[in-house]
Design a protein around this motif. Structure first.
Motif, short mmCIF file in Angstrom:
data_model
loop_
_atom_site.label_atom_id
_atom_site.label_comp_id
_atom_site.label_asym_id
_atom_site.label_seq_id
_atom_site.Cartn_x
_atom_site.Cartn_y
_atom_site.Cartn_z
N GLY A 38 10.88 -12.65 1.75
CA GLY A 38 10.20 -12.88 3.01
C GLY A 38 11.01 -12.59 4.26
O GLY A 38 10.48 -12.67 5.37
N GLY A 39 12.26 -12.23 4.11
CA GLY A 39 13.11 -12.00 5.28
C GLY A 39 13.23 -10.57 5.73
O GLY A 39 14.04 -10.26 6.60
N ARG A 40 12.43 -9.68 5.17
CA ARG A 40 12.51 -8.26 5.53
C ARG A 40 11.18 -7.75 6.09
O ARG A 40 10.75 -6.64 5.79
CB ARG A 40 12.93 -7.42 4.33
CG ARG A 40 14.32 -7.74 3.83
CD ARG A 40 14.75 -6.77 2.78
NE ARG A 40 16.03 -7.14 2.20
CZ ARG A 40 16.58 -6.55 1.18
NH1 ARG A 40 15.96 -5.52 0.59
NH2 ARG A 40 17.73 -6.94 0.70
N ASP A 41 10.54 -8.58 6.90
CA ASP A 41 9.26 -8.22 7.54
C ASP A 41 8.14 -7.93 6.55
O ASP A 41 7.21 -7.19 6.86
CB ASP A 41 9.43 -7.03 8.50
CG ASP A 41 10.26 -7.38 9.72
OD1 ASP A 41 10.18 -8.54 10.17
OD2 ASP A 41 10.98 -6.50 10.21
N GLU A 42 8.21 -8.53 5.36
CA GLU A 42 7.19 -8.27 4.35
C GLU A 42 5.79 -8.63 4.86
O GLU A 42 4.84 -7.87 4.64
CB GLU A 42 7.47 -9.03 3.06
CG GLU A 42 8.67 -8.51 2.29
CD GLU A 42 9.92 -9.34 2.51
OE1 GLU A 42 10.20 -9.74 3.67
OE2 GLU A 42 10.64 -9.61 1.51
N ALA A 43 5.65 -9.76 5.53
CA ALA A 43 4.32 -10.18 5.99
C ALA A 43 3.76 -9.19 7.02
O ALA A 43 2.59 -8.82 6.96
CB ALA A 43 4.36 -11.59 6.58
N ALA A 44 4.59 -8.75 7.95
CA ALA A 44 4.13 -7.79 8.96
C ALA A 44 3.75 -6.46 8.32
O ALA A 44 2.75 -5.85 8.69
CB ALA A 44 5.21 -7.57 10.02
N LEU A 45 4.53 -6.02 7.34
CA LEU A 45 4.22 -4.76 6.66
C LEU A 45 2.94 -4.87 5.83
O LEU A 45 2.13 -3.94 5.81
CB LEU A 45 5.39 -4.34 5.77
CG LEU A 45 6.63 -3.88 6.53
CD1 LEU A 45 7.84 -3.80 5.59
CD2 LEU A 45 6.38 -2.53 7.20
N LEU A 46 2.74 -6.01 5.17
CA LEU A 46 1.50 -6.20 4.41
C LEU A 46 0.29 -6.25 5.34
O LEU A 46 -0.75 -5.67 5.04
CB LEU A 46 1.60 -7.47 3.56
CG LEU A 46 0.44 -7.71 2.60
CD1 LEU A 46 0.26 -6.55 1.63
CD2 LEU A 46 0.65 -9.02 1.85
N ALA A 47 0.44 -6.90 6.46
CA ALA A 47 -0.64 -6.92 7.45
C ALA A 47 -0.94 -5.50 7.93
O ALA A 47 -2.11 -5.11 8.06
CB ALA A 47 -0.28 -7.83 8.63
N ASP A 48 0.11 -4.71 8.17
CA ASP A 48 -0.08 -3.32 8.60
C ASP A 48 -0.85 -2.52 7.56
O ASP A 48 -1.68 -1.67 7.92
CB ASP A 48 1.26 -2.64 8.85
CG ASP A 48 1.92 -3.09 10.15
OD1 ASP A 48 1.25 -3.71 11.00
OD2 ASP A 48 3.14 -2.81 10.30
N CYS A 49 -0.61 -2.78 6.27
CA CYS A 49 -1.36 -2.08 5.21
C CYS A 49 -2.86 -2.27 5.41
O CYS A 49 -3.63 -1.31 5.37
CB CYS A 49 -0.97 -2.61 3.84
SG CYS A 49 0.66 -2.15 3.27
N HIS A 50 -3.27 -3.51 5.59
CA HIS A 50 -4.69 -3.82 5.74
C HIS A 50 -5.25 -3.27 7.06
O HIS A 50 -6.31 -2.67 7.09
CB HIS A 50 -4.90 -5.33 5.63
CG HIS A 50 -4.63 -5.85 4.25
ND1 HIS A 50 -3.35 -6.15 3.83
CD2 HIS A 50 -5.44 -6.08 3.21
CE1 HIS A 50 -3.41 -6.56 2.57
NE2 HIS A 50 -4.66 -6.53 2.17
N ARG A 51 -4.50 -3.46 8.12
CA ARG A 51 -4.94 -3.01 9.45
C ARG A 51 -5.07 -1.48 9.47
O ARG A 51 -6.06 -0.94 9.96
CB ARG A 51 -3.92 -3.48 10.48
CG ARG A 51 -4.39 -3.51 11.88
CD ARG A 51 -3.36 -4.13 12.83
NE ARG A 51 -3.21 -5.56 12.59
CZ ARG A 51 -2.09 -6.15 12.13
NH1 ARG A 51 -1.01 -5.45 11.89
NH2 ARG A 51 -2.05 -7.46 11.96
N ASN A 52 -4.07 -0.78 8.94
CA ASN A 52 -4.08 0.69 8.98
C ASN A 52 -5.13 1.27 8.04
O ASN A 52 -5.73 2.31 8.34
CB ASN A 52 -2.69 1.24 8.67
CG ASN A 52 -1.75 1.03 9.84
OD1 ASN A 52 -2.16 1.05 10.99
ND2 ASN A 52 -0.48 0.79 9.54
N ALA A 53 -5.38 0.61 6.91
CA ALA A 53 -6.45 1.06 6.02
C ALA A 53 -7.80 0.98 6.73
O ALA A 53 -8.61 1.91 6.67
CB ALA A 53 -6.46 0.24 4.74
#
Length: 173
Positions: free
Chosen positions: A89-104
């Motif tokens: 959780g310390g490598r921006d995983e949540a932000a990157l996962l959110a980006d996956c959904h947003r960008n899709a």
């Protein structure tokens, strides 16, 4: 908000698009990625190979999304996104996962697509804890739906236990 959670094989869904939890090369792999490539047929691999590399061996960086036709799938399109590998959780995983959904969904909107099916991105071999991933996914999808309520979203989990995790996150928020 039109979000449903089901247990099913995402490759069987007749949607405008299904989302592929891909790797950065977009050349197939295991899990949902391998299943989508097998079901879509060899034309999907050819279409992915035709996408330009943005770095050596990388056609889609983590958090971004690309789109190809669905070929032999019931879905007309495949939106490929690369989820983060879980490192605690310390490598921006949540932000990157959110980006996956947003960008899709940004790609879906740009192509006039409304019925979109997402798998449990990063919850397989990438090791993202399912309850945390479900919270990020649902929070992001709700955020997008507040601005664009025309989407009809299905969270398609391959197993009943994963469906139960995502359903609990949907009903608790």
């Amino acid at each position: 908000m039109p979000i449903a959670v089901i247990a099913a094989d995402i490759t069987t869904l007749a949607a405008d698009a299904i989302v592929n939890a891909a790797n950065e090369a977009l050349l197939g792999g295991g899990g949902v990625d391998g299943a989508i490539h097998r079901a879509a047929g060899p034309a999907l691999l050819a279409a992915c190979r035709a996408l330009p590399e943005v770095a050596p061996g990388v056609r889609c960086p983590t958090g971004e999304a690309r789109i190809t036709p669905g070929f032999a799938l019931p879905a007309r399109w495949v939106i490929h996104t690369v989820g983060p590998v879980w490192h605690g959780g310390g490598r921006d995983e949540a932000a990157l996962l959110a980006d996956c959904h947003r960008n899709a969904l940004r790609l879906a909107r740009g192509h006039g697509l409304r019925r979109i099916a997402f798998p449990a991105i990063s919850c397989g071999v990438y090791g993202y804890p399912a309850p945390l991933a479900a919270g990020v996914a649902l929070g992001t999808l709700r955020e997008v739906l507040e601005r664009d309520p025309a989407f009809d979203i299905v969270l398609c989990c391959y197993s009943e236990p994963m469906r139960a995790v995502f359903q609990a996150a949907l009903t608790s928020a």
